[in-house]
Write a protein that holds these residues in place. Structure first.
Motif, PDB file in Angstrom:
ATOM      1  N   UNK A 160      -6.905 -13.613  11.622  1.00 19.00           N
ATOM      2  CA  UNK A 160      -5.510 -13.692  11.198  1.00 19.00           C
ATOM      3  C   UNK A 160      -5.317 -12.881   9.924  1.00 19.00           C
ATOM      4  N   UNK A 161      -4.158 -12.230   9.833  1.00 22.10           N
ATOM      5  CA  UNK A 161      -3.855 -11.388   8.670  1.00 22.10           C
ATOM      6  C   UNK A 161      -2.477 -11.741   8.137  1.00 22.10           C
ATOM      7  N   UNK A 162      -2.430 -12.134   6.884  1.00 27.97           N
ATOM      8  CA  UNK A 162      -1.157 -12.467   6.246  1.00 27.97           C
ATOM      9  C   UNK A 162      -0.793 -11.354   5.264  1.00 27.97           C
ATOM     10  N   UNK A 163       0.451 -10.885   5.327  1.00 28.05           N
ATOM     11  CA  UNK A 163       0.919  -9.797   4.464  1.00 28.05           C
ATOM     12  C   UNK A 163       2.147 -10.236   3.680  1.00 28.05           C
ATOM     13  N   UNK A 164       2.222  -9.772   2.441  1.00 26.88           N
ATOM     14  CA  UNK A 164       3.389 -10.079   1.621  1.00 26.88           C
ATOM     15  C   UNK A 164       4.603  -9.322   2.153  1.00 26.88           C
ATOM     16  N   UNK A 165       5.772  -9.729   1.699  1.00 29.09           N
ATOM     17  CA  UNK A 165       7.004  -9.078   2.150  1.00 29.09           C
ATOM     18  C   UNK A 165       7.005  -7.595   1.783  1.00 29.09           C
ATOM     19  N   UNK A 166       6.398  -7.257   0.657  1.00 27.84           N
ATOM     20  CA  UNK A 166       6.365  -5.853   0.249  1.00 27.84           C
ATOM     21  C   UNK A 166       5.548  -5.016   1.233  1.00 27.84           C
ATOM     22  N   UNK A 167       4.403  -5.562   1.698  1.00 33.70           N
ATOM     23  CA  UNK A 167       3.604  -4.856   2.697  1.00 33.70           C
ATOM     24  C   UNK A 167       4.406  -4.674   3.974  1.00 33.70           C
ATOM     25  N   UNK A 168       5.063  -5.753   4.420  1.00 28.27           N
ATOM     26  CA  UNK A 168       5.844  -5.680   5.659  1.00 28.27           C
ATOM     27  C   UNK A 168       6.968  -4.661   5.539  1.00 28.27           C
ATOM     28  N   UNK A 169       7.661  -4.664   4.417  1.00 32.01           N
ATOM     29  CA  UNK A 169       8.781  -3.738   4.224  1.00 32.01           C
ATOM     30  C   UNK A 169       8.297  -2.284   4.246  1.00 32.01           C
ATOM     31  N   UNK A 170       7.169  -2.023   3.600  1.00 25.38           N
ATOM     32  CA  UNK A 170       6.609  -0.662   3.583  1.00 25.38           C
ATOM     33  C   UNK A 170       6.346  -0.163   5.003  1.00 25.38           C
ATOM     34  N   UNK A 181       3.109  -7.747  14.005  1.00 27.09           N
ATOM     35  CA  UNK A 181       1.672  -7.932  14.220  1.00 27.09           C
ATOM     36  C   UNK A 181       1.166  -9.138  13.435  1.00 27.09           C
ATOM     37  N   UNK A 182       0.292  -9.893  14.058  1.00 23.87           N
ATOM     38  CA  UNK A 182      -0.233 -11.098  13.422  1.00 23.87           C
ATOM     39  C   UNK A 182      -1.709 -10.949  13.086  1.00 23.87           C
ATOM     40  N   UNK A 183      -2.469 -10.438  14.017  1.00 23.02           N
ATOM     41  CA  UNK A 183      -3.918 -10.316  13.797  1.00 23.02           C
ATOM     42  C   UNK A 183      -4.251  -8.996  13.100  1.00 23.02           C
ATOM     43  N   UNK A 184      -5.437  -8.962  12.501  1.00 25.40           N
ATOM     44  CA  UNK A 184      -5.892  -7.727  11.850  1.00 25.40           C
ATOM     45  C   UNK A 184      -6.051  -6.610  12.869  1.00 25.40           C
ATOM     46  N   UNK A 185      -6.518  -6.960  14.080  1.00 27.43           N
ATOM     47  CA  UNK A 185      -6.685  -5.943  15.121  1.00 27.43           C
ATOM     48  C   UNK A 185      -5.355  -5.276  15.465  1.00 27.43           C
ATOM     49  N   UNK A 186      -4.277  -6.076  15.529  1.00 33.51           N
ATOM     50  CA  UNK A 186      -2.956  -5.509  15.844  1.00 33.51           C
ATOM     51  C   UNK A 186      -2.513  -4.533  14.761  1.00 33.51           C
ATOM     52  N   UNK A 187      -2.802  -4.871  13.505  1.00 37.14           N
ATOM     53  CA  UNK A 187      -2.455  -3.948  12.414  1.00 37.14           C
ATOM     54  C   UNK A 187      -3.309  -2.684  12.490  1.00 37.14           C
ATOM     55  N   UNK A 188      -4.592  -2.847  12.771  1.00 39.50           N
ATOM     56  CA  UNK A 188      -5.488  -1.693  12.793  1.00 39.50           C
ATOM     57  C   UNK A 188      -5.183  -0.744  13.943  1.00 39.50           C
TER      58      UNK A 188
END
Length: 444
Positions: A160-170, A181-188
């Motif tokens: 599981x990967x949690x991101x701040x709003x600033x990361x999401x906005x970027x 995306x929820x998991x680290x794999x989805x982000x990668x």
């Protein structure tokens, strides 16, 4: 045209006068202050009412020599671009002057008004980009230290990967998005394929304990589909009972603008700013690589063309340098359109150009040369209220494994170009068929 304020540091009066003469006829009313040593340079800088646009610096002075001259000059005038004037026609040494802080260099025995003015303007543009890049990096470090960055947390056990709003906005997302995306794999999966190897290497090195911190720069596919550059940094903060990494935290910042400036600097270092073609340094690097292929593979051939614009000085004198620049750009564009993707086209200086034709024999090189000559003969440029026609002369030869350096092919092609000039211009001459026949010499 912008008037430049130039500070010339040169201890030879003859060379100084030549430079001042060249600037006088470069198309602008440039002001030149002349000093003969670094001591006089410091005094001039201390008393100047306004900063200089550029410093022209001779390497060998009464109170300094070699690379020390560059470093001491930059210490005195860190905010002024420097063009080194050197008698060394040595690429490695010239590159060392750039590493020491200079923005460009010129060989003294090749000083021409256009080349000198172009080098000064290039140095100013490069200095400005370097300054902006430095500011960008300083801002990035301040942001990291102040914590004003996007923050991420990765559970290595659950993925599981949690991101701040600033990361999401970027990255173009929000917490309300159904496709977030929820998991680290989805982000990668959104990392550019060409950057995945470096990303995985940096990550694995940190997870194995080989580095104290994971850091990486990579392209990331924004939600809207375009690519952005991200800088990510983090470290493991907890381990399980077996000592395996369990959780990572880190920060993330978008660096797309900085990457664009870095690319601009690379382009400036490799390309002629007027035509966009490879500059002499980059063209010779390509020649070195092709020369290596010729020496390694028996029977492999590569052609070399030297060409310039016939009576270009007359064009400049008649229509002005602005029209001359337009003609140079049109000349480069038309020729590039008639070359293959793997052909190498460069501007060596002034109206002098060269083309490297990989995997091409002499007949093929001659065919390309004639095709280029015909295209330029048909080209028309509008300028100064007139339609202007130009022609080009072309010299043809090839890289030889017996040459000590690839420069030999350029020298022979240049001799063929001179033969074309002497025999009426607007024509193609071959070293083997024309120059040898005229001089009675043989190919090395």
């Amino acid at each position: 045209m912008q008037t430049l304020s130039v500070l010339l540091v040169e201890d030879e009066p003859g060379d100084a006068e030549l430079i001042r003469y060249s600037l006088k006829f470069s198309g602008g009313q440039h002001t030149v202050e002349w000093v003969q040593s670094l001591g006089e340079l410091r005094a001039q800088l201390d008393t100047a009412k306004a900063p200089f646009d550029v410093i022209l610096l001779d390497l060998n002075l009464p109170d300094a020599s070699g690379l020390e001259t560059v470093s001491r000059c930059k210490a005195m005038a860190p905010d002024t671009p420097v063009v080194v004037l050197t008698g060394h026609d040595d690429m490695d040494f010239s590159l060392k002057t750039l590493e020491a802080g200079a923005q460009d260099y010129l060989i003294k025995n090749r000083l021409e008004a256009d080349a000198l003015l172009r080098a000064m303007r290039y140095a100013m543009e490069r200095h400005q980009l370097e300054h902006r890049l430095q500011q960008s990096e300083e801002l990035m470090m301040a942001a990291i230290e102040g914590g004003d960055l996007g923050v991420w947390e990765w559970n290595l056990k659950t993925n599981a990967c949690h991101n701040s709003e600033r990361v999401l906005k970027t990255c173009g997302f929000s917490t309300e998005d159904g496709d977030l995306p929820v998991s680290a794999d989805e982000w990668m999966q959104r990392i550019h394929p060409d950057d995945m190897a470096a990303f995985n290497k940096a990550l694995k090195q940190h997870l194995r304990g080989e580095t104290k911190r994971y850091q990486n720069e990579f392209r990331f596919r924004h939600k809207q589909g375009h690519w952005i550059w991200l800088f990510a940094s983090g470290h493991v903060v907890s381990w399980d009972r077996e000592g395996h990494p369990e959780r990572m935290v880190g920060i993330q910042q978008e660096i797309t603008e900085r990457k664009a400036m870095e690319q601009q600097l690379r382009d400036l270092a490799m390309h002629d700013p007027l035509t966009g073609l490879l500059n002499r340094r980059s063209f010779m690097n390509a020649m070195d690589r092709e020369y290596g292929r010729v020496r390694r593979h028996k029977g492999y051939q590569a052609g070399v063309l030297m060409l310039d614009i016939d009576r270009f000085k007359h064009v400049n004198d008649t229509y002005g340098h602005a029209v001359g620049d337009d003609i140079l750009k049109a000349f480069a564009h038309v020729i590039a359109d008639h070359l293959r993707e793997n052909d190498v086209f460069g501007r060596l200086g002034g109206e002098e150009f060269a083309i490297l034709l990989p995997d091409t024999d002499l007949d093929g090189s001659g065919y390309v040369a004639e095709k280029v000559r015909t295209a330029i003969e048909a080209m028309r440029v509008e300028g100064a209220g007139q339609t202007i026609a130009i022609t080009t002369s072309v010299g043809v030869d090839r890289l030889l494994a017996e040459d000590e350096r690839p420069d030999g092919a350029l020298a022979r092609a240049d001799a063929a170009l001179y033969h074309a000039k002497q025999n009426g211009r607007n024509r193609v001459s071959h070293y083997d068929k024309d120059v040898k026949a005229a001089t009675g010499t043989s190919t090395p």
